[in-house]
Design a protein around this motif. Sequence first.
Motif, PDB file in Angstrom:
ATOM      1  N   VAL A   1      34.302  44.816  45.421  1.00  0.00           N
ATOM      2  CA  VAL A   1      34.746  43.394  45.571  1.00  0.00           C
ATOM      3  C   VAL A   1      34.296  42.764  46.742  1.00  0.00           C
ATOM      4  O   VAL A   1      34.417  43.555  47.834  1.00  0.00           O
ATOM      5  N   VAL A   2      34.327  41.435  46.926  1.00  0.00           N
ATOM      6  CA  VAL A   2      33.861  41.028  48.462  1.00  0.00           C
ATOM      7  C   VAL A   2      34.850  39.955  48.683  1.00  0.00           C
ATOM      8  O   VAL A   2      35.603  39.313  47.905  1.00  0.00           O
ATOM      9  N   HIS A   3      35.088  39.757  50.258  1.00  0.00           N
ATOM     10  CA  HIS A   3      35.901  38.693  50.713  1.00  0.00           C
ATOM     11  C   HIS A   3      35.245  38.011  51.604  1.00  0.00           C
ATOM     12  O   HIS A   3      34.733  38.715  52.448  1.00  0.00           O
ATOM     13  N   PHE A   4      34.837  36.573  51.629  1.00  0.00           N
ATOM     14  CA  PHE A   4      34.242  35.848  52.736  1.00  0.00           C
ATOM     15  C   PHE A   4      35.259  35.217  53.647  1.00  0.00           C
ATOM     16  O   PHE A   4      36.125  34.419  52.898  1.00  0.00           O
ATOM     17  N   GLU A   5      35.001  35.010  54.976  1.00  0.00           N
ATOM     18  CA  GLU A   5      35.589  34.108  55.970  1.00  0.00           C
ATOM     19  C   GLU A   5      34.496  33.502  56.703  1.00  0.00           C
ATOM     20  O   GLU A   5      33.690  33.936  57.345  1.00  0.00           O
TER      21      GLU A   5
ATOM     22  N   LEU B   1      22.044  33.506  47.055  1.00  0.00           N
ATOM     23  CA  LEU B   1      22.687  32.320  46.252  1.00  0.00           C
ATOM     24  C   LEU B   1      22.768  31.076  46.989  1.00  0.00           C
ATOM     25  O   LEU B   1      22.777  30.098  46.572  1.00  0.00           O
ATOM     26  N   LEU B   2      23.242  31.255  48.496  1.00  0.00           N
ATOM     27  CA  LEU B   2      23.133  29.946  49.144  1.00  0.00           C
ATOM     28  C   LEU B   2      21.796  29.298  49.406  1.00  0.00           C
ATOM     29  O   LEU B   2      21.931  28.113  49.477  1.00  0.00           O
ATOM     30  N   ARG B   3      20.775  30.036  49.721  1.00  0.00           N
ATOM     31  CA  ARG B   3      19.582  29.514  49.615  1.00  0.00           C
ATOM     32  C   ARG B   3      19.262  28.532  48.268  1.00  0.00           C
ATOM     33  O   ARG B   3      18.755  27.429  48.528  1.00  0.00           O
ATOM     34  N   ARG B   4      19.635  29.157  47.126  1.00  0.00           N
ATOM     35  CA  ARG B   4      19.413  28.291  45.851  1.00  0.00           C
ATOM     36  C   ARG B   4      20.305  27.194  45.894  1.00  0.00           C
ATOM     37  O   ARG B   4      19.925  26.126  45.141  1.00  0.00           O
ATOM     38  N   THR B   5      21.469  27.410  46.193  1.00  0.00           N
ATOM     39  CA  THR B   5      22.614  26.203  46.388  1.00  0.00           C
ATOM     40  C   THR B   5      22.273  25.108  47.072  1.00  0.00           C
ATOM     41  O   THR B   5      22.365  23.818  46.966  1.00  0.00           O
ATOM     42  N   LEU B   6      22.194  25.387  48.377  1.00  0.00           N
ATOM     43  CA  LEU B   6      21.952  24.636  49.548  1.00  0.00           C
ATOM     44  C   LEU B   6      20.550  24.026  49.914  1.00  0.00           C
ATOM     45  O   LEU B   6      20.678  22.766  50.244  1.00  0.00           O
TER      46      LEU B   6
ATOM     47  N   LEU C   1      25.703  20.461  55.483  1.00  0.00           N
ATOM     48  CA  LEU C   1      26.898  20.160  54.955  1.00  0.00           C
ATOM     49  C   LEU C   1      28.110  20.347  56.340  1.00  0.00           C
ATOM     50  O   LEU C   1      27.658  21.064  57.154  1.00  0.00           O
ATOM     51  N   GLU C   2      29.313  19.926  55.734  1.00  0.00           N
ATOM     52  CA  GLU C   2      30.375  19.972  56.754  1.00  0.00           C
ATOM     53  C   GLU C   2      30.963  21.324  56.362  1.00  0.00           C
ATOM     54  O   GLU C   2      30.980  21.863  55.631  1.00  0.00           O
ATOM     55  N   TYR C   3      31.842  21.860  57.225  1.00  0.00           N
ATOM     56  CA  TYR C   3      32.426  23.061  57.277  1.00  0.00           C
ATOM     57  C   TYR C   3      33.440  23.184  55.968  1.00  0.00           C
ATOM     58  O   TYR C   3      33.136  24.260  55.322  1.00  0.00           O
ATOM     59  N   GLU C   4      33.874  22.370  55.606  1.00  0.00           N
ATOM     60  CA  GLU C   4      34.861  22.449  54.292  1.00  0.00           C
ATOM     61  C   GLU C   4      33.981  22.200  53.042  1.00  0.00           C
ATOM     62  O   GLU C   4      34.344  23.185  52.290  1.00  0.00           O
ATOM     63  N   GLU C   5      32.869  21.813  53.232  1.00  0.00           N
ATOM     64  CA  GLU C   5      31.976  21.901  51.960  1.00  0.00           C
ATOM     65  C   GLU C   5      31.357  23.251  51.833  1.00  0.00           C
ATOM     66  O   GLU C   5      31.240  23.863  50.815  1.00  0.00           O
ATOM     67  N   VAL C   6      30.848  23.774  52.925  1.00  0.00           N
ATOM     68  CA  VAL C   6      30.237  25.066  53.084  1.00  0.00           C
ATOM     69  C   VAL C   6      31.339  26.079  52.671  1.00  0.00           C
ATOM     70  O   VAL C   6      30.942  27.138  51.984  1.00  0.00           O
ATOM     71  N   SER C   7      32.607  25.842  53.181  1.00  0.00           N
ATOM     72  CA  SER C   7      33.718  26.943  52.710  1.00  0.00           C
ATOM     73  C   SER C   7      33.966  26.970  51.442  1.00  0.00           C
ATOM     74  O   SER C   7      34.267  28.014  50.618  1.00  0.00           O
ATOM     75  N   THR C   8      33.774  25.704  50.688  1.00  0.00           N
ATOM     76  CA  THR C   8      34.172  25.573  49.369  1.00  0.00           C
ATOM     77  C   THR C   8      32.799  26.254  48.527  1.00  0.00           C
ATOM     78  O   THR C   8      33.152  27.017  47.401  1.00  0.00           O
ATOM     79  N   ILE C   9      31.509  26.105  48.745  1.00  0.00           N
ATOM     80  CA  ILE C   9      30.723  26.669  48.235  1.00  0.00           C
ATOM     81  C   ILE C   9      30.523  28.181  48.303  1.00  0.00           C
ATOM     82  O   ILE C   9      30.438  28.925  47.666  1.00  0.00           O
TER      83      ILE C   9
ATOM     84  N   CYS D   1      33.307  30.172  48.566  1.00  0.00           N
ATOM     85  CA  CYS D   1      34.282  30.651  47.683  1.00  0.00           C
ATOM     86  C   CYS D   1      33.530  30.703  46.174  1.00  0.00           C
ATOM     87  O   CYS D   1      33.963  31.627  45.535  1.00  0.00           O
ATOM     88  N   GLU D   2      32.686  29.836  45.934  1.00  0.00           N
ATOM     89  CA  GLU D   2      32.177  29.895  44.562  1.00  0.00           C
ATOM     90  C   GLU D   2      31.117  31.247  44.622  1.00  0.00           C
ATOM     91  O   GLU D   2      31.168  31.832  43.630  1.00  0.00           O
ATOM     92  N   VAL D   3      30.330  31.336  45.769  1.00  0.00           N
ATOM     93  CA  VAL D   3      29.462  32.491  45.777  1.00  0.00           C
ATOM     94  C   VAL D   3      30.280  33.804  45.649  1.00  0.00           C
ATOM     95  O   VAL D   3      30.035  34.653  45.058  1.00  0.00           O
ATOM     96  N   GLU D   4      31.397  33.682  46.306  1.00  0.00           N
ATOM     97  CA  GLU D   4      32.581  34.942  46.365  1.00  0.00           C
ATOM     98  C   GLU D   4      32.721  35.303  44.761  1.00  0.00           C
ATOM     99  O   GLU D   4      32.692  36.362  44.475  1.00  0.00           O
ATOM    100  N   SER D   5      32.910  34.106  44.072  1.00  0.00           N
ATOM    101  CA  SER D   5      33.425  34.225  42.756  1.00  0.00           C
ATOM    102  C   SER D   5      32.281  34.985  41.769  1.00  0.00           C
ATOM    103  O   SER D   5      32.378  35.684  40.945  1.00  0.00           O
ATOM    104  N   VAL D   6      31.108  34.426  42.045  1.00  0.00           N
ATOM    105  CA  VAL D   6      29.857  34.755  41.505  1.00  0.00           C
ATOM    106  C   VAL D   6      29.732  36.353  41.363  1.00  0.00           C
ATOM    107  O   VAL D   6      29.578  36.880  40.604  1.00  0.00           O
ATOM    108  N   ILE D   7      29.783  36.757  42.827  1.00  0.00           N
ATOM    109  CA  ILE D   7      29.413  38.094  43.204  1.00  0.00           C
ATOM    110  C   ILE D   7      30.634  39.060  42.628  1.00  0.00           C
ATOM    111  O   ILE D   7      30.450  40.174  41.954  1.00  0.00           O
ATOM    112  N   ASN D   8      31.844  38.694  42.500  1.00  0.00           N
ATOM    113  CA  ASN D   8      33.064  39.242  42.199  1.00  0.00           C
ATOM    114  C   ASN D   8      33.051  39.427  40.508  1.00  0.00           C
ATOM    115  O   ASN D   8      33.516  40.386  40.081  1.00  0.00           O
ATOM    116  N   SER D   9      32.137  38.563  39.949  1.00  0.00           N
ATOM    117  CA  SER D   9      32.098  38.758  38.363  1.00  0.00           C
ATOM    118  C   SER D   9      30.979  39.572  37.943  1.00  0.00           C
ATOM    119  O   SER D   9      30.780  39.835  36.765  1.00  0.00           O
TER     120      SER D   9
END
Length: 238
Positions: free
Chosen positions: A117-121, A196-201, A206-214, A216-224
């Motif tokens: 499992v992964v967790h990102f900050e 994943l970030l290279r393909r998405t962004l 982007l701003e901090y909140e937008e990158v932080s949201t993306i 979280c989505e990357v974290e969800s994909v890897i954890n699945s």
Amino acid sequence: MKFLCTFVDSDGLTRLRSKIVRREDECNGYPILLISKHKLVEILIQDYHVKNSHAGVQILLRKLRERYWILGGRNTVCRVNDASVFEVCGVDMAGPLYLKGGEKAWILLFTCAVYRVVHFELVLSLFTGVFLKGLWRFIARWGRSRVMYSDNRTNFIEGDNRRRVLFPKIARKCIPPTAAWWGGWWEQIVQMVKNLLRRTLGSASLEYEEVSTILCEVESVINSRHLTCLRIPRTWYH
């Protein structure tokens, strides 16, 4: 055993007819059939594991199947002790990412050594204090790790004494400075995040909140993702 071609030899042992039956060496192509849930089978696997220099799953299975066929062998060989998520984990930092306005950000990455499992900050600097705050948020969400591995990054080493005061029950272990491949199990996650970030962004800023949201989505994909190989059902022809 429904689809296995078995027979009982003169010693009363159940054997499996394999495809290799004409070999002239000690491997006669008829491995002994064993059930997985038996203490002797566990001892046998441990013995082969030690004799073959703690080899991986594929090598160990290949060596065992030269003489034995264990029902559910892969699951038996891969069996691990029960552990909590992130009880043993690795920590690393990836980046930098360039935010809108030219500001830099880094990904503080935690990965579980057992369940992967992964967790990102998303952090805005490499200072030791920032790392400790990210570690504090990670522990608040997932609980305190028993063992934490890392490389010899300066902020990890400088923060070790302060970490011992804040979180004394975490045993930190550094990989050897000249053996970066020891951290391959979290460097693989870093590569997945970058892809994943290279393909998405792309080239977007982007701003901090937008990158932080993306993130979280990357974290969800890897954890699945699947933790073991996918088994494709065999089609049996009669």
